[in-house]
Write a protein that holds these residues in place. Structure first.
Motif, PDB file in Angstrom:
ATOM      1  N   GLN A   1       0.790  -0.983  -0.061  1.00 57.67           N
ATOM      2  CA  GLN A   1      -0.066  -0.107  -0.115  1.00 57.67           C
ATOM      3  C   GLN A   1       0.738   1.279  -0.172  1.00 57.67           C
ATOM      4  O   GLN A   1       0.593   2.303  -0.774  1.00 57.67           O
TER       5      GLN A   1
ATOM      6  N   ALA B   1       2.438   1.704  -3.331  1.00 55.31           N
ATOM      7  CA  ALA B   1       1.293   2.064  -4.622  1.00 55.31           C
ATOM      8  C   ALA B   1       1.017   3.438  -4.191  1.00 55.31           C
ATOM      9  O   ALA B   1       0.968   4.342  -5.195  1.00 55.31           O
ATOM     10  N   SER B   2       1.065   3.831  -3.014  1.00 53.47           N
ATOM     11  CA  SER B   2       0.546   5.237  -2.547  1.00 53.47           C
ATOM     12  C   SER B   2       1.983   6.271  -3.278  1.00 53.47           C
ATOM     13  O   SER B   2       1.547   7.660  -3.936  1.00 53.47           O
TER      14      SER B   2
ATOM     15  N   ARG C   1      -0.105   4.285 -12.624  1.00 49.65           N
ATOM     16  CA  ARG C   1      -1.132   3.873 -13.462  1.00 49.65           C
ATOM     17  C   ARG C   1      -0.622   2.816 -14.434  1.00 49.65           C
ATOM     18  O   ARG C   1      -1.469   1.882 -14.923  1.00 49.65           O
TER      19      ARG C   1
ATOM     20  N   LEU D   1       2.316  -0.408 -14.788  1.00 49.05           N
ATOM     21  CA  LEU D   1       3.213  -0.974 -13.748  1.00 49.05           C
ATOM     22  C   LEU D   1       4.116  -1.849 -14.922  1.00 49.05           C
ATOM     23  O   LEU D   1       3.645  -2.567 -15.669  1.00 49.05           O
TER      24      LEU D   1
ATOM     25  N   MET E   1      -3.266  -1.656  -6.102  1.00 50.10           N
ATOM     26  CA  MET E   1      -3.298  -0.587  -7.063  1.00 50.10           C
ATOM     27  C   MET E   1      -4.717  -0.655  -7.919  1.00 50.10           C
ATOM     28  O   MET E   1      -4.526  -0.759  -9.045  1.00 50.10           O
TER      29      MET E   1
ATOM     30  N   LEU F   1      -4.678   1.199 -11.332  1.00 47.69           N
ATOM     31  CA  LEU F   1      -3.722   0.589 -12.232  1.00 47.69           C
ATOM     32  C   LEU F   1      -4.303   0.357 -13.654  1.00 47.69           C
ATOM     33  O   LEU F   1      -5.421  -0.143 -13.662  1.00 47.69           O
TER      34      LEU F   1
END
Length: 336
Positions: free
Chosen positions: A72, A75-76, A81, A83, A101, A104
């Motif tokens: 998390q 991701a933050s 958007r 990977l 995500m 994503l």
């Protein structure tokens, strides 16, 4: 609705050509060397999966621990958007990130195995029906042209594979990653850390001998693909800690004088008793050293996470000041 696209940048003979080149150069040089990527045929991949479950081999468990605990946060911090995963394989570890995500849009796995890319995509589509997957059949140690996709991008390079590259090769590789990134993009990289020598050596020389079989599998690959006559019993598996360089070296040591023929290359290779083939270097890192290597490539270390025991680290770095270009044009394909 699922979307899968595959772009090929390797021709069907690329692997054969690379193997011939690496074996000819490596077995006629002094000292003799073979790149670790040739461990990984079907049998080698099975053996490596077995290695990751051994009690002595901590890196896979340690990295998974970080991913489960910090997905998390990663991701933050990245806001990604898209990977991009270099050397994606089965994409098993990356799924922890993808689950964290929800925004994503696109996953870009990069691997030399088409079957691995397609298999991973099928699994991901079952879990994330709206995800777009644009796979690249490519050698990630060479310059890549990423597909158009929404930013920010997070490039992921897990498993401590960066340690299989020698320092000059790492410089070129990291510069090539920096060239893929735009402001706001980031790199998430796994690095195994310097620790007690006994722990390190045991991880590459387990009591059951699985790593020894894995190391010798490179000889089986050469036998099959290049009509060689290596006898694996003629060579001993050796794993040593190089204190000066802070890396593990895996070698194959001739037990006695032996002569090997590689018929496809019309090559005769003599070995003296005790002569070795270097098959893998696995560098271990310290945080400040990672920071300096990233900075030299134009990347700024912004986050550093380790497992609870401090054995392994994931680092997040962002685009920094433009560096001076490193020597060389591309890193040799030696990562495992």
């Amino acid at each position: 609705m699922t979307s899968f696209q595959l772009t090929r940048t390797l021709d069907e003979h690329a692997a054969e050509t690379a193997l011939r080149t690496d074996v000819l150069r490596g077995l006629t040089g002094s000292p003799k060397v073979l790149p670790p990527k040739w461990f990984y045929d079907a049998r080698g991949s099975e053996l490596f999966e077995e290695i990751t479950r051994l009690p002595e081999y901590y890196p896979t468990r340690a990295e998974r621990e970080i991913l489960l605990e910090r997905a998390q946060e990663i991701a933050s911090a990245s806001g990604a958007r898209t990977l991009v995963e270099l050397g994606s394989g089965s994409s098993e570890k990356t799924r922890h990130l993808i689950e964290a995500m929800p925004a994503l849009d696109t996953y870009v796995p990069v691997d030399v195995s088409e079957s691995a890319l397609r298999g991973a995509a099928e699994t991901l589509f079952a879990e994330h029906p709206g995800l777009r997957v644009h796979a690249l059949l490519a050698d990630f140690t060479r310059a890549l042209h990423l597909p158009d996709s929404p930013g920010p991008r997070l490039v992921v390079f897990l498993g401590g594979t960066i340690g299989n590259l020698l320092p000059p090769e790492r410089a070129v590789f990291l510069a090539s990653v920096r060239a893929m990134l735009s402001p706001g993009d980031a790199l998430l990289m796994g690095t195994d850390l310097v620790k007690d020598e006994a722990v390190l050596v045991a991880a590459y020389d387990d009591a059951r001998g699985v790593t020894a079989e894995f190391n010798k599998n490179v000889l089986a690959v050469i036998n099959r693909e290049l009509e060689a006559d290596f006898h694996t019993a003629d060579f001993a598996h050796v794993a040593v800690w190089n204190r000066e360089q802070e890396w593990i070296e895996m070698r194959l040591r001739a037990r006695s004088e032996v002569v090997v023929k590689v018929r496809a290359l019309d090559l005769v290779v003599p070995f003296a008793a005790g002569e070795e083939i270097l098959t893998e270097v696995s560098a271990k890192f310290r945080q400040e050293g990672v920071r300096k290597e990233l900075a030299a490539a134009g990347l700024e270390l912004t986050q550093w996470w380790t497992d609870a025991a401090g054995r392994f680290a994931l680092s997040l770095s962002e685009v920094g000041p433009s560096p001076s270009a490193p020597a060389g044009t591309q890193a040799p394909a030696t990562a495992s």
